[in-house]
Design an enzyme around this catalytic site. Structure first.
Site, PDB file in Angstrom:
ATOM      1  N   LYS A   1       0.982  -0.985   0.284  1.00  0.00           N
ATOM      2  CA  LYS A   1      -0.121  -0.545  -0.356  1.00  0.00           C
ATOM      3  C   LYS A   1       1.210   0.384   0.344  1.00  0.00           C
ATOM      4  O   LYS A   1       1.835   1.761   0.887  1.00  0.00           O
ATOM      5  CB  LYS A   1      -0.851   0.201   1.792  1.00  0.00           C
ATOM      6  CG  LYS A   1      -1.819   1.175   0.961  1.00  0.00           C
ATOM      7  CD  LYS A   1      -2.375   2.002   2.476  1.00  0.00           C
ATOM      8  CE  LYS A   1      -2.780   2.908   2.402  1.00  0.00           C
ATOM      9  NZ  LYS A   1      -1.869   4.239   2.042  1.00  0.00           N
TER      10      LYS A   1
ATOM     11  N   CYS B   1      13.781   9.891   8.826  1.00  0.00           N
ATOM     12  CA  CYS B   1      13.619   9.115   9.603  1.00  0.00           C
ATOM     13  C   CYS B   1      15.399   9.743   9.754  1.00  0.00           C
ATOM     14  O   CYS B   1      15.256   8.850  11.521  1.00  0.00           O
ATOM     15  CB  CYS B   1      13.231   7.646   9.546  1.00  0.00           C
ATOM     16  SG  CYS B   1      11.593   8.029   9.212  1.00  0.00           S
TER      17      CYS B   1
ATOM     18  N   GLU C   1      10.250  13.610  17.640  1.00  0.00           N
ATOM     19  CA  GLU C   1      10.698  13.382  16.069  1.00  0.00           C
ATOM     20  C   GLU C   1      10.372  15.221  15.168  1.00  0.00           C
ATOM     21  O   GLU C   1       9.456  15.069  14.699  1.00  0.00           O
ATOM     22  CB  GLU C   1      10.116  12.188  15.827  1.00  0.00           C
ATOM     23  CG  GLU C   1      11.454  11.670  13.880  1.00  0.00           C
ATOM     24  CD  GLU C   1      11.158  10.949  13.301  1.00  0.00           C
ATOM     25  OE1 GLU C   1      10.262  10.257  13.841  1.00  0.00           O
ATOM     26  OE2 GLU C   1      11.390  10.404  12.842  1.00  0.00           O
TER      27      GLU C   1
HETATM   28  C1  SIN Z   1      17.056   6.283   4.274  1.00  0.00           C
HETATM   29  O1  SIN Z   1      16.541   5.397   3.952  1.00  0.00           O
HETATM   30  O2  SIN Z   1      17.489   7.229   3.887  1.00  0.00           O
HETATM   31  C2  SIN Z   1      15.928   7.304   4.521  1.00  0.00           C
HETATM   32  C3  SIN Z   1      14.349   6.560   4.742  1.00  0.00           C
HETATM   33  C4  SIN Z   1      13.708   7.348   5.658  1.00  0.00           C
HETATM   34  O3  SIN Z   1      13.968   8.826   5.843  1.00  0.00           O
HETATM   35  O4  SIN Z   1      12.746   6.021   5.857  1.00  0.00           O
END
Ligand code: SIN
Length: 485
Positions: free
Chosen positions: A179, A289, A386
């Site tokens: 998805k 992330c 975050e």
């Molecule tokens: C990354 O692969 O460098 C970042 C991945 C993400 O933000 O989930």
């Protein structure tokens, strides 16, 4: 949108090798740079997701029966097609997601590298032989694909996160349903078009796009035919999906939120650290992330580092990702801007200062000025949550012991960064940091050869590298007896 290969602009889910129009039930995809509607996409729901599971189940026996070399060749062809269409895929990505074209081209290559890597690894799914418990028996270990894999992928890397999950699944002989994020489905659908052109058989790779995330998500986490679920997204949503997966005891790979510390010691090469901070903080407008979330600078260099970082920020230009020279695009939507602004306001109310910045800002509700915030305290929300935006909070520290404690004082543990020229300190700090990944004098750490993933509530499993394939394999022990005469 710039002219692109019309075959790549697909507007409906791809299930069992077919495009599923849903007349009268479409939703709009907009460009975050200017709010313009790019196109409409058919809105799939739980029933479509079930069809995708049916297709993946029907396709599984033939796909897993192929030789590793056959699967490898098909994946290799997919990789080549992705790279041949890199520019068009990048334009599509920038249009729906906002990141600058230069980053979008990078993401296409980044995603393709996973496909190439796992095309190669497909041929290296080795087992083991182990000395038997008696002269009459032998122990053999074989590895087999887990079965049907489902996944939910995020809007921040709509191409690469899909490629990073689908490629190892297909290499291992699994069939796959994803998805794709409702904000950015076009990149996923373009990958489906190229998967078909590459000869991936119907039902092996399915893409469901729809607004009803929770209904589709329930099918993908609860259908008993699915063996494994893989997710990239927030820790909050990850917890819920893990609960749903528990009802059928699925294997999971969860790549969840981070709160990356970026530690700069007095002895660091400050210019390199500034470059590393710019790369790790402002990539994708701070929406990754692994983005630096809090910068810890030691007292001796705190002010100098803040000044240098703020000066470096002034060289970045903010604007529509399609325009030449733009290095920071819009954020994904207005809500994202508002929630980052709320974190800044909260920090400023408690005494933090936003450094002056003179960049020209384009019109548009999704743009946010990149900024350095000094005088931040570890207890502020800006350092605890975050951020997912182009804001660099700076916290002062005095000793190695203190900064390790502060850096680890969080429930998540994805990426971390440390800048120092003291080799002993490199080892001490890298080993003490409770994170799945540590960049040492490096701000960009992601690539297909390395194991990407976190500890604590940043999730489980690893993506990329030889370890990334293991997550899609079951170990089977064969005990062979009847050997003695
Ligand atoms: C990354 O692969 O460098 C970042 C991945 C993400 O933000 O989930």
């Amino acid at each position: 949108m710039k002219n692109l290969n019309a075959d790549l602009l697909r507007q409906s889910s791809y299930i069992n090798g077919q495009w599923h129009a849903n007349p009268g039930q479409e939703f709009e995809i907009t460009n975050p740079a200017n709010g313009a509607v790019i196109c409409e996409v058919a809105d799939a729901g739980a029933e479509d997701a079930k069809l995708a599971v049916d297709a993946a189940a029907a396709a599984l026996p033939a796909w897993r029966a192929k030789t590793a070399k056959q699967r490898s060749s098909v994946l290799r062809r997919w990789y080549e097609l992705i790279m041949q269409n890199q520019e068009d895929l990048a334009v599509l990505l920038t249009t729906e997601q906002g990141k600058p074209l230069v980053e979008a081209r990078g993401e296409i290559a980044y995603g393709a590298n996973y496909v190439e890597w796992f095309a190669e690894e497909a041929k290296r799914i080795y087992g083991d032989t182990i000395p038997g418990a008696s002269s009459n028996s032998r122990i053999i270990v074989i590895k087999q694909g887990v079965g049907i894999v489902s996944a939910i992928t995020p809007w921040n890397f709509p191409n690469a996160m899909l490629a990073r999950k689908a490629a190892p699944a297909l290499a291992a002989g699994c069939t796959f349903i994803v998805k794709a994020a409702a904000e950015t489905p076009l990149s996923a659908l373009a990958l489906a078009e190229l998967a078909e052109q590459a000869g991936i058989p119907a039902g092996v790779f399915n893409v469901v796009v729809g607004k009803s995330s929770s209904d589709i998500g329930k099918v993908l986490t609860q259908d008993p035919r699915i063996a494994k679920f893989s997710f990239t997204g927030s820790t909050q949503v990850g917890r819920l999906l893990l609960k749903q997966c528990a009802s059928t005891v699925k294997k999971t790979s969860m790549e969840l939120g981070g709160n990356a510390p970026f530690i700069v010691f007095d002895d660091a090469d400050l210019d390199a650290a500034v470059q590393g901070a710019i790369a790790s903080k402002f990539r994708n407008a701070g929406q990754t992330c692994v983005c630096t979330n809090r910068i810890y600078a030691q007292s001796g260099i705190y002010t100098e580092f803040a000044n240098k970082l703020n000066d470096a920020l002034q060289t970045l230009s903010i604007g529509n990702g399609q325009d030449d020279g733009v290095s920071i695009g819009p954020m994904i939507n207005e809500e994202a801007v508002k929630s980052v602004q709320a974190l800044i306001d909260d920090a400023v109310q408690q005494g933090a200062q936003v450094r002056e910045s003179k960049q020209a800002m384009p019109d548009g509700a999704c743009y946010m000025r990149p900024m350095v915030v000094t005088g931040v305290d570890s207890a502020m929300k800006l350092a605890q949550e975050e951020i997912f935006g182009p804001v660099a909070p700076m916290i002062e520290f005095t000793s190695e012991e203190q900064v390790i404690e502060l850096a680890n004082d969080t429930e998540v543990g994805l990426a971390s960064y440390v800048y120092t020229r003291d080799i002993g300190r490199v080892w001490r700090v890298a080993e003490a940091l409770e994170y799945g990944m540590v960049g040492i004098n490096e701000g960009i750490i992601s690539n297909e050869m390395a194991p990407f993933g976190g500890v604590k509530q940043s999730g489980n499993g690893r993506e990329g590298s030889k370890y990334g394939l293991e997550d899609y394999l079951e170990i089977k022990y064969l005990c062979m007896g009847g050997i003695d005469k």
